[in-house]
Design an enzyme around this catalytic site. Structure first.
Site, PDB file in Angstrom:
ATOM      1  N   ASP A  98      -5.170  -7.037   5.672  1.00 57.50           N
ATOM      2  CA  ASP A  98      -6.423  -6.430   5.222  1.00 57.50           C
ATOM      3  C   ASP A  98      -7.423  -7.515   4.847  1.00 57.50           C
ATOM      4  O   ASP A  98      -8.599  -7.487   5.239  1.00 57.50           O
ATOM      5  CB  ASP A  98      -6.119  -5.522   4.024  1.00 57.50           C
ATOM      6  N   LYS A 149       3.778 -15.267   2.322  1.00 63.28           N
ATOM      7  CA  LYS A 149       3.856 -16.113   1.122  1.00 63.28           C
ATOM      8  C   LYS A 149       5.321 -16.299   0.732  1.00 63.28           C
ATOM      9  O   LYS A 149       5.763 -15.887  -0.342  1.00 63.28           O
ATOM     10  CB  LYS A 149       3.046 -15.493  -0.015  1.00 63.28           C
ATOM     11  N   ASP A 152     -10.784  -9.253   7.316  1.00 62.06           N
ATOM     12  CA  ASP A 152     -12.170  -9.228   6.842  1.00 62.06           C
ATOM     13  C   ASP A 152     -12.766 -10.632   6.818  1.00 62.06           C
ATOM     14  O   ASP A 152     -13.959 -10.818   7.095  1.00 62.06           O
ATOM     15  CB  ASP A 152     -12.243  -8.592   5.452  1.00 62.06           C
ATOM     16  N   TYR A 175       0.816  -1.215   0.000  1.00 59.16           N
ATOM     17  CA  TYR A 175       0.000   0.000   0.000  1.00 59.16           C
ATOM     18  C   TYR A 175       0.851   1.267   0.000  1.00 59.16           C
ATOM     19  O   TYR A 175       0.363   2.338  -0.356  1.00 59.16           O
ATOM     20  CB  TYR A 175      -0.939   0.016   1.204  1.00 59.16           C
ATOM     21  N   ASP A 196      -2.581 -17.813   1.990  1.00 60.43           N
ATOM     22  CA  ASP A 196      -3.764 -18.377   1.341  1.00 60.43           C
ATOM     23  C   ASP A 196      -4.298 -19.573   2.133  1.00 60.43           C
ATOM     24  O   ASP A 196      -5.511 -19.735   2.294  1.00 60.43           O
ATOM     25  CB  ASP A 196      -3.472 -18.753  -0.113  1.00 60.43           C
TER      26      ASP A 196
END
Length: 369
Positions: A250, A193, A254, A142, A226
């Protein structure tokens, strides 16, 4: 009582409505002699663009810097979809995080007993759920440079976002996660990852080194991000403290939010480093967005915003007993059947935003009676 200085940034959409319910709670805490607050208001997001042409003015940033803590409602909405990328509503929030040095985002995912059946998962998977997601907030994709869209010689376009992390950025967020876990179960899971991303390789190396050097008595698990998303849906209670980078944090927070029944239930804290005086910059906000489709209709759930105040009591003001009191009042209100539309069972009557705020205040009064 110490008089704490709070900056309130209601923002856009449902932000002003949920902030109004927090102000009810702030008023009651003062009247009851539990905590006293001096509050200021300012603009952030789309409303600031409308008033000043930017999503956050220098004056508002200065007020945030001077406050003991900042409470923010929500930013954004389709009204500002066509503004320049550089002044989009979310840029105000990103500037607050960056300029105040708010590198550690704490997002609890708690399933209240009365809401276990509101989750998308079976009760046995979420009942008693209590996860703390620790998200690095001022680095990663970001904020990395270059961040651009360029036109190629053949007329097509190429977009670039850059994932960048340094050793120091990873070390400090790892310390936050381990320190929190030490007060909980002593277990940390680190999500990245490393199988396909060099930033993930460094993340894993640094978190491992911090663990071995300072927290070897605690449990550390590495999990690919993941797979972590899948595990949160498959068996969420296997996690306690989950630390991860800005992008994955992020997304994963959620996912965890929906395990609890509604995005309207979950608060968050964004914290800076502790200074020489033992204080830190901090911003508290609900995880949910501005929900412009229900703005102004007395439908929004204010519990995430009220829970954000509870986090401020705990992390900025050292008022753990007051935070427990407010968290308990939320639990009581839900146990007594208070529901907004997003968490109400089909066929049951739901409270409006103001009604839910009143229910929490009533539960507070009952707890101290």
């Amino acid at each position: 009582m110490t008089n704490y200085k709070l900056l309130l940034l209601p923002g856009d959409g449902i932000g002003p409505e949920v902030m109004a319910e927090v102000e009810k709670v702030i008023g009651f805490l003062g009247q009851a002699g539990i905590a006293a607050f001096e509050t200021e208001h300012d603009l952030v997001g789309g409303c600031a663009i409308d008033a000043h042409g930017v999503a956050l003015t220098d004056a508002a940033l200065a007020r945030a810097d001077a406050a003991d803590a900042v409470l923010l409602g929500a930013v954004g909405g389709p009204k500002w979809a066509e503004v320049a990328y550089e002044i989009r509503p979310e840029s105000g929030l990103l500037r607050l995080r960056k300029d105040l040095g708010l590198f550690a985002n704490l997002r609890p995912a708690i399933c209240y007993p009365a809401l276990a059946d509101a989750s998308a998962l079976k009760r046995e998977l979420v009942e008693g759920l209590d996860i703390m997601i620790v998200r690095e907030l001022t680095g990663g994709v970001y904020f990395g440079e270059p961040k651009e869209i360029t036109t190629l010689p053949d007329g097509s376009k190429r977009a670039v976002d850059t994932q960048v992390y340094t050793t120091g950025e990873i070390e400090r967020i790892a310390h936050v996660a381990f320190d929190l876990a030490r007060k909980r179960s002593g277990r940390v899971a680190s999500a990245e990852k490393h199988n396909v991303m060099k930033s993930g390789v460094l993340w894993k190396e640094v978190v491992t080194r911090v663990h071995q050097a300072d927290y070897a008595d605690m449990a550390l698990e590495h999990v690919l991000a993941d797979n972590c998303a899948m595990q949160l849906v498959r068996r969420p209670k296997q996690y306690d403290v989950l630390v991860t980078d800005n992008l994955f944090g992020d997304v994963l927070s959620d996912v965890a939010a929906m395990l609890t029944g509604s995005l309207g239930m979950l608060p968050s804290a964004s914290l800076g480093a502790v200074d020489a005086k033992g204080s830190r910059k901090a911003l508290y906000e609900p995880v949910h967005g501005s929900a412009p489709d229900i703005a102004g209709r007395d439908l929004a759930n204010p519990l995430a915003m009220i829970g954000s105040l509870a986090m401020a009591l705990r992390y900025s003001f050292g008022l753990g007993e007051a935070a427990d009191l407010l968290d308990g009042a939320i639990t009581d209100a839900l146990a007594n059947g208070a529901r907004t539309r997003d968490i109400a069972a089909e066929g049951t009557q739901a409270l409006g935003t103001a009604g839910m705020g009143d229910a929490v205040v009533a539960a507070l009064k009952a707890r101290i009676a």
